[in-house]
Enzyme design. Structure first.
Site, PDB file in Angstrom:
ATOM      1  N   HIS A 156     111.538  51.158 -36.234  1.00 15.79           N
ATOM      2  CA  HIS A 156     110.363  50.287 -36.337  1.00 15.79           C
ATOM      3  C   HIS A 156     109.234  50.862 -35.494  1.00 15.79           C
ATOM      4  O   HIS A 156     109.452  51.756 -34.678  1.00 15.79           O
ATOM      5  CB  HIS A 156     110.701  48.870 -35.863  1.00 15.79           C
ATOM      6  CG  HIS A 156     111.069  48.811 -34.416  1.00 15.79           C
ATOM      7  ND1 HIS A 156     112.329  49.154 -33.946  1.00 15.79           N
ATOM      8  CD2 HIS A 156     110.338  48.496 -33.308  1.00 15.79           C
ATOM      9  CE1 HIS A 156     112.353  49.039 -32.631  1.00 15.79           C
ATOM     10  NE2 HIS A 156     111.153  48.650 -32.213  1.00 15.79           N
TER      11      HIS A 156
ATOM     12  N   HIS B  14     104.535  54.691 -32.127  1.00 19.02           N
ATOM     13  CA  HIS B  14     105.545  55.706 -32.424  1.00 19.02           C
ATOM     14  C   HIS B  14     106.782  55.035 -33.017  1.00 19.02           C
ATOM     15  O   HIS B  14     106.844  53.809 -33.079  1.00 19.02           O
ATOM     16  CB  HIS B  14     105.936  56.437 -31.129  1.00 19.02           C
ATOM     17  CG  HIS B  14     106.569  55.502 -30.153  1.00 19.02           C
ATOM     18  ND1 HIS B  14     105.838  54.749 -29.258  1.00 19.02           N
ATOM     19  CD2 HIS B  14     107.871  55.159 -29.952  1.00 19.02           C
ATOM     20  CE1 HIS B  14     106.658  53.978 -28.551  1.00 19.02           C
ATOM     21  NE2 HIS B  14     107.895  54.216 -28.949  1.00 19.02           N
TER      22      HIS B  14
END
Length: 186
Positions: free
Chosen positions: A128, A43
């Site tokens: 990220h 995620h």
């Protein structure tokens, strides 16, 4: 007993999870990390919340509904990167474009969480996708690997989720609330 931990994140499409799971498989033999998240757990974190009691969780779930007014948008992911000492990096990640819409979404989530009583994040937001963490030893040169793990994948950001962390389970993250952004990604 301590309260369960939660975080807020942007979900990834299955195709991206599969791509990065492939990177993980290839890199496990080359890099000494102790933790490699399962593909289902990949995620983009928007805000880590830490321990949250039931009362505050309910307030957050209700307050977060305003995020559904936020328009969906497209986003690119790609290059391999790290946090920490480049020779012994504590986190290995796939990069995420610092697109204006993503930053605005994160800022809105931060404001909503602040209203409900969560601490403001002091660090600059660095989007990220964590591929591995907890370096387990040795010194390596990552620059060679980065050349082989690049690419520009575009996907639609159309959902934000409040996840509960279950450290003892696989996958570790389970949705406590899901919010669909409005419209179609441009």
């Amino acid at each position: 007993m301590t309260s369960p931990h939660y975080f807020i994140a942007v979900t990834l499409p299955e195709s991206l999870k599969e791509r990065y799971a492939g990177w993980q498989q290839a890199l496990k033999n080359k890099l000494p990390y102790r933790q490699w998240p399962q593909s289902e757990d990949l995620h983009i974190t928007m805000k880590f919340l830490g321990p949250v009691d039931d009362s505050r969780l309910e307030k957050l779930i209700q307050a977060m509904s305003e995020i559904e007014r936020f328009p969906a948008f497209s986003l690119q992911t790609g290059t391999l990167g790290t946090f920490g000492n480049p020779k012994k990096p504590r986190v290995l990640w796939a990069g995420v474009e610092r697109k204006h819409e993503l930053i605005r979404l994160q800022e809105n989530i931060e404001k909503i969480a602040l209203k409900v009583g969560f601490q403001q994040e002091k660090r600059t937001y660095m989007p990220h996708i964590t591929l591995a963490k907890k370096w387990a030893g040795g010194v390596i040169q990552l620059s060679d690997l980065k050349e082989h793990y690049t690419g520009q994948d575009q996907f639609s950001v159309n959902q934000v989720v409040i996840y509960r962390i279950h450290p003892e389970k696989q996958p570790k993250y389970h949705a406590a609330a899901v919010y669909n952004l409005s419209g179609e990604a441009i």
